[in-house]
Motif scaffolding. Sequence first.
Motif, PDB file in Angstrom:
ATOM      1  N   GLU A  41       0.806  -1.307  -0.140  1.00  0.00           N
ATOM      2  CA  GLU A  41      -0.298  -0.141  -0.157  1.00  0.00           C
ATOM      3  C   GLU A  41       0.723   1.077  -0.290  1.00  0.00           C
ATOM      4  O   GLU A  41      -0.056   2.160  -0.362  1.00  0.00           O
ATOM      5  N   ILE A  42       1.982   1.243   0.778  1.00  0.00           N
ATOM      6  CA  ILE A  42       3.268   2.581   1.048  1.00  0.00           C
ATOM      7  C   ILE A  42       3.427   2.853  -0.771  1.00  0.00           C
ATOM      8  O   ILE A  42       3.905   3.500  -0.944  1.00  0.00           O
ATOM      9  N   LYS A  43       3.856   1.791  -1.643  1.00  0.00           N
ATOM     10  CA  LYS A  43       3.940   1.686  -2.776  1.00  0.00           C
ATOM     11  C   LYS A  43       3.360   2.550  -3.928  1.00  0.00           C
ATOM     12  O   LYS A  43       3.554   3.263  -4.683  1.00  0.00           O
ATOM     13  N   ARG A  44       1.739   1.772  -3.159  1.00  0.00           N
ATOM     14  CA  ARG A  44       1.020   2.317  -4.258  1.00  0.00           C
ATOM     15  C   ARG A  44       0.474   3.566  -4.129  1.00  0.00           C
ATOM     16  O   ARG A  44      -0.711   4.468  -4.577  1.00  0.00           O
ATOM     17  N   GLY A  45       1.581   4.803  -2.858  1.00  0.00           N
ATOM     18  CA  GLY A  45       0.873   5.748  -2.357  1.00  0.00           C
ATOM     19  C   GLY A  45      -0.041   5.245  -1.324  1.00  0.00           C
ATOM     20  O   GLY A  45      -0.531   6.718  -1.658  1.00  0.00           O
ATOM     21  N   VAL A  46      -0.937   5.135  -0.648  1.00  0.00           N
ATOM     22  CA  VAL A  46      -1.390   4.965   0.431  1.00  0.00           C
ATOM     23  C   VAL A  46      -1.864   6.916   1.407  1.00  0.00           C
ATOM     24  O   VAL A  46      -2.806   6.838   1.700  1.00  0.00           O
ATOM     25  N   ILE A  47      -0.291   6.995   1.572  1.00  0.00           N
ATOM     26  CA  ILE A  47      -0.450   7.757   2.518  1.00  0.00           C
ATOM     27  C   ILE A  47      -0.551   9.230   1.498  1.00  0.00           C
ATOM     28  O   ILE A  47      -1.618  10.665   2.413  1.00  0.00           O
ATOM     29  N   GLY A  48      -0.427   9.349   0.640  1.00  0.00           N
ATOM     30  CA  GLY A  48      -0.744  10.450  -0.681  1.00  0.00           C
ATOM     31  C   GLY A  48      -2.264  10.247  -0.859  1.00  0.00           C
ATOM     32  O   GLY A  48      -2.758  11.865  -0.895  1.00  0.00           O
ATOM     33  N   LYS A  49      -3.128   9.283  -0.511  1.00  0.00           N
ATOM     34  CA  LYS A  49      -4.429   9.525  -0.759  1.00  0.00           C
ATOM     35  C   LYS A  49      -4.604   9.454   0.821  1.00  0.00           C
ATOM     36  O   LYS A  49      -6.000  10.069   0.191  1.00  0.00           O
ATOM     37  N   VAL A  50      -4.879   9.576   2.041  1.00  0.00           N
ATOM     38  CA  VAL A  50      -4.899   9.877   2.546  1.00  0.00           C
ATOM     39  C   VAL A  50      -5.015  11.858   2.876  1.00  0.00           C
ATOM     40  O   VAL A  50      -5.643  11.832   3.193  1.00  0.00           O
ATOM     41  N   LEU A  51      -4.116  12.109   2.911  1.00  0.00           N
ATOM     42  CA  LEU A  51      -3.480  13.701   2.298  1.00  0.00           C
ATOM     43  C   LEU A  51      -4.438  14.041   1.773  1.00  0.00           C
ATOM     44  O   LEU A  51      -5.272  14.906   2.306  1.00  0.00           O
ATOM     45  N   GLN A  52      -5.135  13.113   0.356  1.00  0.00           N
ATOM     46  CA  GLN A  52      -5.415  14.206  -0.399  1.00  0.00           C
ATOM     47  C   GLN A  52      -6.855  14.503   0.093  1.00  0.00           C
ATOM     48  O   GLN A  52      -8.023  15.131   0.405  1.00  0.00           O
ATOM     49  N   SER A  53      -7.885  12.988   1.108  1.00  0.00           N
ATOM     50  CA  SER A  53      -8.637  13.236   1.435  1.00  0.00           C
ATOM     51  C   SER A  53      -8.477  14.024   2.381  1.00  0.00           C
ATOM     52  O   SER A  53      -9.960  15.643   2.586  1.00  0.00           O
ATOM     53  N   ILE A  54      -7.794  14.858   2.794  1.00  0.00           N
ATOM     54  CA  ILE A  54      -7.838  15.340   3.928  1.00  0.00           C
ATOM     55  C   ILE A  54      -7.627  17.299   3.159  1.00  0.00           C
ATOM     56  O   ILE A  54      -7.800  18.061   4.002  1.00  0.00           O
ATOM     57  N   TYR A  55      -6.735  17.094   2.321  1.00  0.00           N
ATOM     58  CA  TYR A  55      -7.126  18.322   1.614  1.00  0.00           C
ATOM     59  C   TYR A  55      -8.559  18.927   0.825  1.00  0.00           C
ATOM     60  O   TYR A  55      -8.807  19.877   1.387  1.00  0.00           O
ATOM     61  N   ILE A  56      -8.797  18.096   0.734  1.00  0.00           N
ATOM     62  CA  ILE A  56     -10.245  17.677   0.572  1.00  0.00           C
ATOM     63  C   ILE A  56     -10.915  18.246   1.450  1.00  0.00           C
ATOM     64  O   ILE A  56     -12.318  19.290   1.752  1.00  0.00           O
ATOM     65  N   ALA A  57     -10.999  17.944   2.426  1.00  0.00           N
ATOM     66  CA  ALA A  57     -11.969  18.229   3.750  1.00  0.00           C
ATOM     67  C   ALA A  57     -11.887  19.578   3.869  1.00  0.00           C
ATOM     68  O   ALA A  57     -12.334  20.787   3.990  1.00  0.00           O
ATOM     69  N   TRP A  58     -10.322  20.081   3.975  1.00  0.00           N
ATOM     70  CA  TRP A  58     -10.181  21.077   4.247  1.00  0.00           C
ATOM     71  C   TRP A  58     -10.557  22.291   3.407  1.00  0.00           C
ATOM     72  O   TRP A  58     -10.623  23.294   3.894  1.00  0.00           O
ATOM     73  N   VAL A  59     -10.480  22.439   2.250  1.00  0.00           N
ATOM     74  CA  VAL A  59     -10.421  23.382   1.576  1.00  0.00           C
ATOM     75  C   VAL A  59     -12.605  22.941   1.506  1.00  0.00           C
ATOM     76  O   VAL A  59     -13.167  24.913   1.781  1.00  0.00           O
ATOM     77  N   GLY A  60     -12.705  22.324   1.607  1.00  0.00           N
ATOM     78  CA  GLY A  60     -14.519  21.509   1.636  1.00  0.00           C
ATOM     79  C   GLY A  60     -14.848  22.777   3.041  1.00  0.00           C
ATOM     80  O   GLY A  60     -14.984  23.735   3.175  1.00  0.00           O
ATOM     81  N   THR A  61     -13.824  22.889   3.906  1.00  0.00           N
ATOM     82  CA  THR A  61     -14.179  23.744   5.301  1.00  0.00           C
ATOM     83  C   THR A  61     -13.841  25.448   4.875  1.00  0.00           C
ATOM     84  O   THR A  61     -14.665  26.033   5.300  1.00  0.00           O
ATOM     85  N   VAL A  62     -13.274  25.041   4.653  1.00  0.00           N
ATOM     86  CA  VAL A  62     -12.724  27.228   4.629  1.00  0.00           C
ATOM     87  C   VAL A  62     -13.501  27.815   3.486  1.00  0.00           C
ATOM     88  O   VAL A  62     -14.026  28.391   3.330  1.00  0.00           O
TER      89      VAL A  62
END
Lengths: 258, 293, 267
Positions: free
Chosen positions: B70-91
């Motif tokens: 999963e780390i090779k598949r970039g799971v960290i980047g994907k969970v961060l992307q979910s956080i970015y989406i949430a943050w931009v939506g909240t702002v």
Amino acid sequence: MIRFENVSVTYRGGVKALRNLDLTIEDGEFVVVVGLSGAGKSTLLRVLNGLVPATEGSILVDGTEVVGASARTLREVRSHIGMIFQTFNLVERTTVVNNVLMGRLSTVTAWRSTFGLWPASARAAAMEALERVGIVDKAYVRASNLSGGQQQRVGIARALAQNPTLMLADEPVAALDPVTSRQVMGDLQRINQELGITTLINLHYLDLAQEYGRRLVGLNGGELVYDGQIEDATPETFSSIYGREISSTDVLVDHDQS
Amino acid sequence: MAVSQPTPVETRPGRPLGPRIWRWVIAVVILVAAAWSVTGLNVSVDRLLNASGDAWNVIKRMWPPAFSIEIKRGVIGKVLQSIYIAWVGTVIGAILSLPLSFLAAGNVSPRLIRLPIRQVFNAIRSVPELIVAVILIAVTGLGPWAGALAIGLHSIGTLGKLSSEAIENIDAGPIEAVDAAGGRWISAMRWAVLPQVLPVVVSYWLFRFEINVRASAVLGLIGAGGIGSELVSQLNFRNFPEVGAVLFVTIVAVITIDLLSSALRRAIIQGGAGPDQSRSGEALEDLTGMSLA
Amino acid sequence: MTAPSSPPTTWPTKPRPRVSILIGAILAIAFTVYSARQVDMRFSTFADVWTNPLWEKFWPIPWEWVFDRRNVINPLIETFQIAIISTVIGCSIALPVSFAMSRLTTPNSVTYYSSRVVMNIVRAIPDLFWAKLLVTAVGVGAFAGSWALSIFSLAVMVKLFSEDIDGADPRPLEAAKAAGGRHIPSVATGVFPTVFPAYVSYSLYVFELNIRASLVLGLVGAGGVGRVIEAQRQFFRFGRILGILVIIFVVVVVLEQVSVAVRKRLV
């Protein structure tokens, strides 16, 4: 000069707070208004700056008609009238100086004040006002950290920052202890004498009225029942204004000591 | 006084009948509703009995989680992307809801302006984010920006309602003081109202962010990107060890953000009089948009 | 002014803003900008979106299709059924678990900590993740959805209710224990009556949450009216979706009114 002519105020629901009031106040006077709660004291002050609209009559403040005035005219009139409140009406979460600057709002354009871009003259006026009530050292303290007496001084400074020609004080000491009450009344008296600002104060305590007032106005049921010099007022005058015998709760000193 | 005799049994008050009857009526109603609901599930006894075994089987197959894949598949980047989406939506929600909430508050806004804005808040809150996203994805194309917009739109409704209620609860004295000094409406809002509500409102923003992180993870399930998309692709191929790793990362991210945000909220509210309610009450209000009182 | 004012040097100077606040503000702005780039934020969307030809597909709403029982009404009923059964199961299990999860009533610290850890993990997984997982585990349909929402409402309920038990008056429990009561009967007589109203009111909330959640379960194949939306969006039948949306809107609004009325009666 302030002139009330045949002023009546009827609140929604039909309560008559003022009835056909005629009253003239000269520049520089120090007037104490007494009466039971509900007698119309508070309405008398608020009708003067249009916070409460008069239902009939005419009120001239330095030649400007307040009754039926446009929002713009009202703001202009109010900018020269300082007001002090029983509950201080401070924003406790912000600093003392921000509270005092609220007195300068009428002199600054809306967008400047919204972004806090106060001109240096406004800041200087706020500081001078704080200095006059002796708490300039608290300027950047949060208002909630001040004692009751200090908070009311911030309220006075906010009114002073307007450079007012008229000062309205609505039960300014009702929330304070006897010692602080006297200090605040002393401040108001000093400001009236030093700056010549016409002052109208609502008071409940008769001894304070006698000690600090010069002219006494008595209200009962929305009607003017007494208007004269304070020296001429006798205990009978007060019982006729109050419509009952004077009791210990009507004076500041005694009921705290008894 | 003499020791009183036990009262004769027949004169003692009986247990009141009314409440007991109601208790039984409610119990029966709930049981009937539950039974009726079970019929709607279209489930055979066979499937019901096997279900827990199937579920357990899936859980077992997630162990051990395939972290390295999963780390090779970039799971960290994907969970961060979910956080970015949430943050931009909240702002987006925070910036747009703040001015609107002043116009929606009963004590500072006239009826004619207030009522339509409140209706807009209610309408927005009534449509789940996921359905907003379904429509937005159709017209803006797949991707995180559609997700952020959907979350932002929904947040305008919930934050607007909560913030306008916070404004309605303020001390009106300072507004009177601004009026008496000849200040304009906008000055009263800026200097008398805003300082009173800002800490509470900011804590609502943070709380909404916590909720939005979950919402943005879910939006990934329908193609808005982020950790949800990864979960779908692994589940579709029944790669359970990878699914285990995705779930683990999600749990860690959600719990970390909850802890950080609630610590921050406590620090902000501590400064003064926040709304005096329990944390669960607050949670309920935010989830349902309705107050407990 | 007649009185001489002292020179401005005696005035206090404006204190600098606190470093922590400054850093916090800079971080928040930087994170916002970075996040906006990461999600491909485009302001042009707001201009382009109106000219998208797809909007035409939203109109007219085919009402005769929407009101055909098989199309929307039956799935909507299924939605309610999922919400009811999940609320009943979730809240029933939550009752004992909440008592185990409260410091006041927990039988021992092992139960306390283990239940907390498990429930916090369960709650950290979003409701539709559970739905998607269970669809994979037990198959497509309302059965998976009911499972998912039962688990999720259990996790939400125990969180809310156990905090209420924490706040309950401990003295009746002490009294019951002092009288020699065993743990469970003591909790049942000493704590349960005081927190029961909160339990009822939270159950109603959870029911409302479940209805809202069950409306969208179908988007991941877990039954209810959401599956109709999912099916129609594959074929770009947005008029039908808009029709469903109107129905959902009405359901949520009515639900809110009913739950406000019920809660008023309870309190």
